[in-house]
Design a protein around this motif. Structure first.
Motif, PDB file in Angstrom:
ATOM      1  N   ARG A  27       2.868  -0.825  -7.645  1.00 15.71           N
ATOM      2  CA  ARG A  27       2.095  -1.804  -6.871  1.00 15.71           C
ATOM      3  C   ARG A  27       1.615  -2.939  -7.772  1.00 15.71           C
ATOM      4  O   ARG A  27       1.676  -4.106  -7.411  1.00 15.71           O
TER       5      ARG A  27
ATOM      6  N   LEU B   7       3.264   1.892  -1.960  1.00 14.42           N
ATOM      7  CA  LEU B   7       3.837   2.098  -3.289  1.00 14.42           C
ATOM      8  C   LEU B   7       2.860   2.819  -4.203  1.00 14.42           C
ATOM      9  O   LEU B   7       1.642   2.774  -3.997  1.00 14.42           O
ATOM     10  N   ASP B   8       3.387   3.468  -5.252  1.00 12.52           N
ATOM     11  CA  ASP B   8       2.494   4.115  -6.210  1.00 12.52           C
ATOM     12  C   ASP B   8       1.789   3.043  -7.036  1.00 12.52           C
ATOM     13  O   ASP B   8       2.199   1.876  -7.077  1.00 12.52           O
ATOM     14  N   ALA B   9       0.706   3.428  -7.716  1.00 11.49           N
ATOM     15  CA  ALA B   9      -0.186   2.470  -8.373  1.00 11.49           C
ATOM     16  C   ALA B   9       0.535   1.597  -9.392  1.00 11.49           C
ATOM     17  O   ALA B   9       0.336   0.381  -9.445  1.00 11.49           O
TER      18      ALA B   9
ATOM     19  N   SER C 151       0.798  -1.228   0.000  1.00 12.68           N
ATOM     20  CA  SER C 151       0.000   0.000   0.000  1.00 12.68           C
ATOM     21  C   SER C 151       0.831   1.278   0.000  1.00 12.68           C
ATOM     22  O   SER C 151       0.337   2.342  -0.351  1.00 12.68           O
TER      23      SER C 151
END
Length: 343
Positions: free
Chosen positions: A170, A165-167, A163
Motif C-alpha cells: 500500500r 493491499l498489505d501495508a 485498502s
C-alpha cells in the motif's frame, strides 16, 4: 471537468441521515480526497456523485455546468475504481481494459488505439496479454485504473483503492497512484480513511465527520491550521493536554507550560513529533513503553497530563520503561482550538 455539488444530503428510509446538506466544488483536473472515519458519509457522497444513490430533494450535482442529478450512472460518463478492483479473471489485461469500450460499441481500430494508449500510460506493456490471475496486486491496481480511464470519463471516482493491499504494498503504490492520476490529468475524487494516503495523493482533502465536511483544504493547510480538535487528531495524531488553563499558562500534573496565547475556554493539543526529551524541561513524565520503528522510537509517557501521551524520539538509543524524564514543548507548537461540545 469542474464538479459542483450543492445541498447534497441523504436520508435513508429508516430515517438515518447519512449525509447532511453539503456543498463542494472541485476544479478541472483536481484530485480531492474524502477522508474520515467509518460511517461519516464519505462513501454515500461518492455514490451520489456516481449516480448509485439518489440524494434528498433540493440537491444539485453539476458536471461542467450540466445538471446530472437525475441522470443514470451510464449517462454520467464516470470512471470508477472499487476496493476489490472488480476485474474479470477470465480475461486478459487487454480484454479487461477494452471491455467498457466494447460496451460503448466503438470500432475495433479506436478500441485498440485507446487500449494501447492506457497500457503505455500505466506501464502495462509487458503484462498486456497476461491473465488477471497472473498479476501482482500493484499490477491489478494499474489495470483497474486503465480500464476506468480508457472510456475517457468526465470524472474518476475511487473508493478505498488501496485498502485491500498489505501495508508494505500500500505504501509503495500510494506514490504510484498519485503519479498516475496526475498523468491522466482527469478530475478525480477518492474515498479513504487513511490520512497518510489522503495527504500523499490529493491536491485538497475534505475531512468528513458525522455526515458533513468538517474542513477542506490542502494537506498543508489542514495540518498547520486545523479548525477543530477533531481535525487536529485526524490529521497528524494531535493529543489533548489536560490541565487547568489560566490565561496563557497550562497547569498539568507533570508541570506548567507557557501557551502562545490565552486559551481559556479552549483545548490545548500537541503532536508527538513536537514533544522533546529535555533534562531541563518544565514537565515531568514517566516512560510506560518504548516501540522501535526503525527511523525513530515511539515513547508512551504517563504523568505529564491525564492519560498517556506519545513522543517520537530520533536518538540512537531510547529511555527504558520505568525511567523518569523531563519534557519540553515549544510554545508555538501547541495547538489552541475551540473546545468541541460533546454529543
Amino acid at each position: 471537468m469542474t464538479l459542483t455539488l450543492s445541498n447534497i444530503a441523504k436520508t435513508f428510509p429508516d430515517g438515518t441521515r447519512a449525509l447532511l446538506p453539503t456543498d463542494l466544488e472541485i476544479g478541472q483536473g483536481e484530485i480531492v480526497s474524502l477522508l474520515g472515519p467509518s460511517g461519516c458519509g464519505k462513501s454515500t457522497l461518492l455514490r451520489i456523485i456516481a449516480g448509485l444513490e439518489t440524494p434528498d430533494a433540493g440537491a444539485s450535482v453539476m458536471f461542467e455546468g450540466e445538471d446530472v442529478t437525475r441522470q443514470s450512472v451510464e449517462t454520467r460518463r464516470i470512471g470508477m475504481v472499487f476496493q476489490s478492483y472488480a476485474l474479470f479473471p477470465n480475461m486478459s489485461v487487454r480484454g479487461n481494459i477494452g471491455y467498457g469500450l466494447k460496451m460503448q460499441k466503438l470500432g475495433r481500430a479506436e478500441i485498440d488505439a485507446r487500449v494501447n494508449e492506457v497500457i503505455a500510460l500505466c506501464r502495462l506493456d509487458a503484462q498486456a496479454d497476461r491473465a488477471i490471475t497472473a498479476l501482482s496486486g500493484g499490477q491489478r491496481q494499474r489495470v483497474a485504473l486503465a480500464r476506468a480511464v480508457a472510456p475517457r470519463p468526465r470524472v474518476l471516482l475511487l473508493d478505498e483503492p488501496l485498502s485491500a493491499l498489505d501495508a508494505a504494498l500500500r505504501a509503495e503504490l500510494r506514490d504510484e497512484l498519485a503519479l498516475l492520476l496526475r498523468e491522466f490529468g482527469i478530475t478525480a475524487i477518492f474515498v479513504t480513511h487513511d490520512q497518510t494516503e489522503a495527504m500523499a495523493i490529493a491536491d485538497r482533502v475534505a475531512v468528513m465527520r458525522q455526515g458533513e465536511v468538517a474542513q477542506i483544504g490542502t494537506p498543508e493547510a489542514l495540518y498547520r491550521n486545523p479548525a477543530t480538535g477533531f481535525i487536529a487528531r485526524f490529521i497528524g495524531d494531535a493529543m489533548p493536554l489536560e490541565g487547568r488553563i489560566e490565561a496563557d499558562r497550562l497547569y498539568m500534573p507533570g508541570g506548567v507550560l507557557d501557551l502562545p496565547k490565552s486559551a481559556e475556554g479552549h483545548e490545548v493539543l500537541v503532536r508527538p513529533e513536537d514533544i522533546r526529551l529535555d533534562p531541563d524541561g518544565p514537565v515531568a513524565a514517566r516512560v510506560e513503553a518504548v516501540t522501535f520503528l526503525g527511523t525513530h522510537y515511539r515513547l508512551a509517557l504517563a504523568g505529564a497530563t491525564q492519560g498517556v501521551i506519545f513522543a517520537l524520539h530520533t536518538g540512537l538509543s531510547a529511555p527504558r520503561p520505568g525511567d523518569d524524564l523531563r519534557l519540553s514543548i515549544a510554545s508555538e507548537a501547541l495547538l489552541i482550538l475551540p473546545r468541541e461540545r460533546t454529543a
